[in-house]
Design a protein around this motif. Sequence first.
Motif, PDB file in Angstrom:
ATOM      1  N   GLU A 551      59.414  -8.441  31.042  1.00 26.33           N
ATOM      2  CA  GLU A 551      59.248  -7.352  30.078  1.00 26.33           C
ATOM      3  C   GLU A 551      58.615  -6.130  30.736  1.00 26.33           C
ATOM      4  OE1 GLU A 551      60.319  -7.138  27.085  1.00 26.33           O
ATOM      5  OE2 GLU A 551      61.014  -9.186  26.770  1.00 26.33           O
ATOM      6  N   LYS A 552      57.659  -6.383  31.620  1.00 30.21           N
ATOM      7  CA  LYS A 552      56.992  -5.288  32.314  1.00 30.21           C
ATOM      8  C   LYS A 552      57.978  -4.524  33.186  1.00 30.21           C
ATOM      9  CE  LYS A 552      53.181  -4.387  35.534  1.00 30.21           C
ATOM     10  NZ  LYS A 552      52.115  -5.012  36.365  1.00 30.21           N
ATOM     11  N   LYS A 553      58.760  -5.295  33.987  1.00 32.00           N
ATOM     12  CA  LYS A 553      59.731  -4.648  34.862  1.00 32.00           C
ATOM     13  C   LYS A 553      60.815  -3.940  34.050  1.00 32.00           C
ATOM     14  CE  LYS A 553      59.156  -7.397  39.039  1.00 32.00           C
ATOM     15  NZ  LYS A 553      58.604  -6.233  39.771  1.00 32.00           N
ATOM     16  N   LYS A 554      61.165  -4.521  32.911  1.00 27.75           N
ATOM     17  CA  LYS A 554      62.174  -3.909  32.049  1.00 27.75           C
ATOM     18  C   LYS A 554      61.661  -2.563  31.534  1.00 27.75           C
ATOM     19  CE  LYS A 554      64.813  -4.667  27.799  1.00 27.75           C
ATOM     20  NZ  LYS A 554      65.010  -5.563  26.624  1.00 27.75           N
ATOM     21  N   ARG A 555      60.378  -2.541  31.111  1.00 26.00           N
ATOM     22  CA  ARG A 555      59.794  -1.286  30.633  1.00 26.00           C
ATOM     23  C   ARG A 555      59.737  -0.252  31.748  1.00 26.00           C
ATOM     24  NH1 ARG A 555      56.324  -4.953  27.951  1.00 26.00           N
ATOM     25  NH2 ARG A 555      54.756  -4.701  29.585  1.00 26.00           N
ATOM     26  N   GLN A 556      59.380  -0.718  32.965  1.00 30.80           N
ATOM     27  CA  GLN A 556      59.325   0.206  34.101  1.00 30.80           C
ATOM     28  C   GLN A 556      60.719   0.778  34.419  1.00 30.80           C
ATOM     29  OE1 GLN A 556      57.577  -2.150  37.190  1.00 30.80           O
ATOM     30  NE2 GLN A 556      55.492  -1.943  36.413  1.00 30.80           N
ATOM     31  N   THR A 557      61.722  -0.121  34.373  1.00 28.00           N
ATOM     32  CA  THR A 557      63.099   0.313  34.661  1.00 28.00           C
ATOM     33  C   THR A 557      63.579   1.329  33.622  1.00 28.00           C
ATOM     34  OG1 THR A 557      63.574  -1.845  35.646  1.00 28.00           O
ATOM     35  CG2 THR A 557      65.467  -0.485  35.011  1.00 28.00           C
ATOM     36  N   GLU A 558      63.269   1.048  32.343  1.00 28.10           N
ATOM     37  CA  GLU A 558      63.663   1.973  31.279  1.00 28.10           C
ATOM     38  C   GLU A 558      63.004   3.330  31.470  1.00 28.10           C
ATOM     39  OE1 GLU A 558      65.797   1.711  28.844  1.00 28.10           O
ATOM     40  OE2 GLU A 558      66.424  -0.330  29.337  1.00 28.10           O
ATOM     41  N   ALA A 559      61.723   3.282  31.826  1.00 39.18           N
ATOM     42  CA  ALA A 559      60.999   4.539  32.030  1.00 39.18           C
ATOM     43  C   ALA A 559      61.586   5.322  33.197  1.00 39.18           C
ATOM     44  CB  ALA A 559      59.516   4.251  32.272  1.00 39.18           C
ATOM     45  N   GLU A 560      61.904   4.587  34.291  1.00 42.80           N
ATOM     46  CA  GLU A 560      62.475   5.239  35.470  1.00 42.80           C
ATOM     47  C   GLU A 560      63.866   5.787  35.151  1.00 42.80           C
ATOM     48  OE1 GLU A 560      62.996   4.249  40.225  1.00 42.80           O
ATOM     49  OE2 GLU A 560      61.997   2.844  38.885  1.00 42.80           O
ATOM     50  N   LYS A 561      64.624   5.015  34.371  1.00 43.62           N
ATOM     51  CA  LYS A 561      65.965   5.449  33.969  1.00 43.62           C
ATOM     52  C   LYS A 561      65.893   6.742  33.152  1.00 43.62           C
ATOM     53  CE  LYS A 561      69.708   4.008  30.879  1.00 43.62           C
ATOM     54  NZ  LYS A 561      70.143   2.953  29.935  1.00 43.62           N
ATOM     55  N   ASP A 562      64.928   6.784  32.207  1.00 42.24           N
ATOM     56  CA  ASP A 562      64.768   7.978  31.367  1.00 42.24           C
ATOM     57  C   ASP A 562      64.416   9.195  32.214  1.00 42.24           C
ATOM     58  OD1 ASP A 562      65.329   6.506  29.127  1.00 42.24           O
ATOM     59  OD2 ASP A 562      63.226   6.196  28.562  1.00 42.24           O
ATOM     60  N   ARG A 563      63.543   8.997  33.204  1.00 45.78           N
ATOM     61  CA  ARG A 563      63.179  10.122  34.061  1.00 45.78           C
ATOM     62  C   ARG A 563      64.382  10.630  34.874  1.00 45.78           C
ATOM     63  NH1 ARG A 563      58.474   7.067  34.726  1.00 45.78           N
ATOM     64  NH2 ARG A 563      59.256   6.127  36.638  1.00 45.78           N
ATOM     65  N   ILE A 564      65.157   9.660  35.391  1.00 45.22           N
ATOM     66  CA  ILE A 564      66.334  10.036  36.193  1.00 45.22           C
ATOM     67  C   ILE A 564      67.343  10.784  35.339  1.00 45.22           C
ATOM     68  CG2 ILE A 564      68.333   9.115  37.446  1.00 45.22           C
ATOM     69  CD1 ILE A 564      66.442   6.820  38.351  1.00 45.22           C
ATOM     70  N   LEU A 565      67.605  10.277  34.119  1.00 45.69           N
ATOM     71  CA  LEU A 565      68.562  10.927  33.227  1.00 45.69           C
ATOM     72  C   LEU A 565      68.091  12.321  32.834  1.00 45.69           C
ATOM     73  CD1 LEU A 565      69.589   7.936  30.904  1.00 45.69           C
ATOM     74  CD2 LEU A 565      70.999   9.063  32.641  1.00 45.69           C
ATOM     75  N   GLU A 566      66.782  12.453  32.618  1.00 41.32           N
ATOM     76  CA  GLU A 566      66.244  13.757  32.247  1.00 41.32           C
ATOM     77  C   GLU A 566      66.461  14.778  33.360  1.00 41.32           C
ATOM     78  OE1 GLU A 566      64.678  16.680  30.005  1.00 41.32           O
ATOM     79  OE2 GLU A 566      65.182  14.645  29.345  1.00 41.32           O
ATOM     80  N   LYS A 567      66.200  14.332  34.614  1.00 40.70           N
ATOM     81  CA  LYS A 567      66.427  15.224  35.757  1.00 40.70           C
ATOM     82  C   LYS A 567      67.906  15.570  35.894  1.00 40.70           C
ATOM     83  CE  LYS A 567      62.432  13.755  38.491  1.00 40.70           C
ATOM     84  NZ  LYS A 567      61.963  13.073  39.725  1.00 40.70           N
ATOM     85  N   ALA A 568      68.758  14.550  35.647  1.00 39.53           N
ATOM     86  CA  ALA A 568      70.205  14.796  35.739  1.00 39.53           C
ATOM     87  C   ALA A 568      70.659  15.792  34.674  1.00 39.53           C
ATOM     88  CB  ALA A 568      70.967  13.484  35.583  1.00 39.53           C
ATOM     89  N   ARG A 569      70.105  15.638  33.460  1.00 38.22           N
ATOM     90  CA  ARG A 569      70.460  16.566  32.377  1.00 38.22           C
ATOM     91  C   ARG A 569      70.043  18.002  32.718  1.00 38.22           C
ATOM     92  NH1 ARG A 569      69.617  12.060  28.813  1.00 38.22           N
ATOM     93  NH2 ARG A 569      67.352  12.399  28.834  1.00 38.22           N
ATOM     94  N   GLU A 570      68.862  18.128  33.307  1.00 39.21           N
ATOM     95  CA  GLU A 570      68.372  19.453  33.681  1.00 39.21           C
ATOM     96  C   GLU A 570      69.287  20.090  34.725  1.00 39.21           C
ATOM     97  OE1 GLU A 570      64.378  18.955  34.974  1.00 39.21           O
ATOM     98  OE2 GLU A 570      63.586  18.559  32.962  1.00 39.21           O
ATOM     99  N   LYS A 571      69.718  19.263  35.703  1.00 37.04           N
ATOM    100  CA  LYS A 571      70.575  19.789  36.762  1.00 37.04           C
ATOM    101  C   LYS A 571      71.953  20.152  36.216  1.00 37.04           C
ATOM    102  CE  LYS A 571      71.421  19.120  41.639  1.00 37.04           C
ATOM    103  NZ  LYS A 571      71.141  18.278  42.813  1.00 37.04           N
ATOM    104  N   ALA A 572      72.497  19.309  35.325  1.00 47.34           N
ATOM    105  CA  ALA A 572      73.789  19.581  34.714  1.00 47.34           C
ATOM    106  C   ALA A 572      73.747  20.862  33.899  1.00 47.34           C
ATOM    107  CB  ALA A 572      74.218  18.409  33.829  1.00 47.34           C
TER     108      ALA A 572
END
Length: 786
Positions: A551-572
Amino acid sequence: MEDKYYKNLEYDKIINFIVEYCDSETGKEKALNIKPYNDINIALKELDKVNEAISFISSYGDIDFSFKNISDILNKARINSTLNAGQLLKISRFLSLSGRVKAYLRNKKDENSYPLLSEYNSRLTHLKDFNEKIDRIIISEDEISDDASPLLKDIRRQKVNINNKIRDTLNSIITSSSKELQDPIITVRDGRYVVPVKQEYRGTFKGIIHDQSSSGATLFIEPMQVVELNNDLRQVELKEQQEIERILIELTKEVSDHVSEIHENMVVLTELDIIFAKAKYSIKTNATKPLFNTNRYINLKNARHPLLPPDKVVPINVYLGDEFDTLVITGPNTGGKTVTLKTIGLLTLMAMTGLNIPADEGSEIAFFDDIFVDIGDEQSIEQSLSTFSAHMTNIVKILDSVSNNSLVLLDELGAGTDPIEGAALAMSILDFLHRIGARTIATTHYSELKQYALKMDGVENASVEFDVETLRPTYKLTIGIPGKSNAFEISRRLGLREDVIDNAKNYITGEVLRFEDIIKDLEEKRIEAERSKQEIEQLKHKINEIKEEYEKKKRQTEAEKDRILEKAREKAKKILDNARIASDEIISKLREAEKSDRKNKLIEEARQKLKENISDLENGLTKTKVPTYTKIPKNIMPGQSVYIVPLDQTGTALSSPDKDGNVKIQAGILKMNVHISNLREAESQEEKDIESGFSTYMNEKSSSISTSIDLRGKNLEDAELEVDKYIDDAYLAGLKQVTIIHGKGTGTLRSGITRLLRQNKHVKSYRLGRYGEGEDGVTIVEIKEK
């Protein structure tokens, strides 16, 4: 309940612990007389007080209730017998403590969180003005302040002037008459200033002889020139004593006026001292609040004897009073039977005294009218009583006094006589107690009592476990299964011949052997079931750990995924914005081409521009992919920069990974432990930004704090709070010396600040200001280095 029963259960040792945790003389005296309450409502209220105190200590820290017994001083004040400076100083210290405790109990966020402690707070009276008055007047046990009264100040000024005149005169005499003096010094005899004169000048040196040396060679003479000055000095000193006496009488009168409030404060602080002592003992023993009932039901969960070392005591689970009211415990010697009895009896007494018990939450205690105990060898040589007779004498008294709301604890019931008769008597005694309805726990070695417990309704077997392999008891209590003798197994392990053991079995009836075999089989099955249960619990625990980690790693992965998507959205978004600008430019060129003679050329330029823009857009989208961090560092050294994945922040390693893979990291002003799997290599610019941020924080702190603080016009309580915070800030900012401006005034503020500085851990030294620094109106403080 007889005192010997308390001693049998070692209740007095528990009380001694409470006494040791008390701070005050009166608290220790009163705690020595603690006994169980005979009213369940009083016991419940005391338990609530203790648990409020535990919560208060946890939230706001502990407080010292130390004070001397001032009852004699108050009695003296009641009859207007003048108190001396030392006695008034004790009153002052007590009043200061009363004020601190009142402030301590007031230190709560929710008015309704501590209703019982709030009652004590409302009973306390803080005689602040009177306390400050005593502090201002009484400097020590034998010194009164000059500011005690204007007259005393004037008298002492006169005294200083006369003293100076006397010393000036005597210094002049010493200078002019050096050959006549034994030594060029000034001394005092009978309260008068004299000089040591040689015997041979007795006739020529004018003055009054007050003393002589043991050899007679030196005479201590008061020169005539200072006789009148010495007389004046004595007069002034008499006036001083009279004024001091008047001041002490006045203060005594004020104590007399407040005797009732001070006495009530002493009662309140004594009670609070005992309550907090019980709370501190509960914290020390990791005790919990028991649940009381009047149904004569006991249910102790993982109960521990409070006098045994925590790392060695084996918790027991025991219940009594629901399906059965009599428990027969069997097992080997030193197996823990007696400890079990004492644990049940002692924890019941502790709960009835208003103490938490060393057992798990949810443990229940019955509130009994009496607890009867027969534990240990009470053989009396003087009374010519055997062990059996001594036990029977005690049991006779118990049977004469027992009721259905009694707890009876009997150790080795029926021992010390013929086994057949002893077992018969034991069963008859248990029958009687069972009929009465008392809750009874008895230990025994007799096999007959095991069978008795199996046959009788309301009677249950229990046993303490014994490991035949190691020949050691495990001290575990098991209810529902009688204990096995283990005599043959123990003998076999110790090397007794097999043929002797087989022959011994021939002397035991087949029924007894079958019974012992059934017990053995039950015990083996119970141990196997217990082992399986432990394995299941371990597997469940391991599964839960794996689940939590997942669960901990899942939460970390989700958080990292959200950050990556946010950066991608900004660049797009940025790419789209650029494309929109380029498109607008192309459309503008096409419209221009429609109106121009250079139509074909402009259209070609627009087509070329569009092609370039599409190429740029494709390149931008290709680059807009999920960023990948560098690999987990294999070796991290102190000082190395790292990227903290869960926090999306950069930090600096303060240590290498420990054996569990945890690395101490500093991120800004925070320090934390982070597992190496959550670390990546950091970008250098982020590292610089972090270091710059921390440096800026410390520089701002250093530059913003002043080297002085002005407290003039503030009351003592507000001033103490400001100074305490100011010293902490000065220490953090690295200041070496600061000035506290308190003014001269009455001296109350200066005295309070002095007491505070004496206790502050950051203060290296302090002194009053010198000429040019503010003199008595300021205090210069030297701060310790970080």
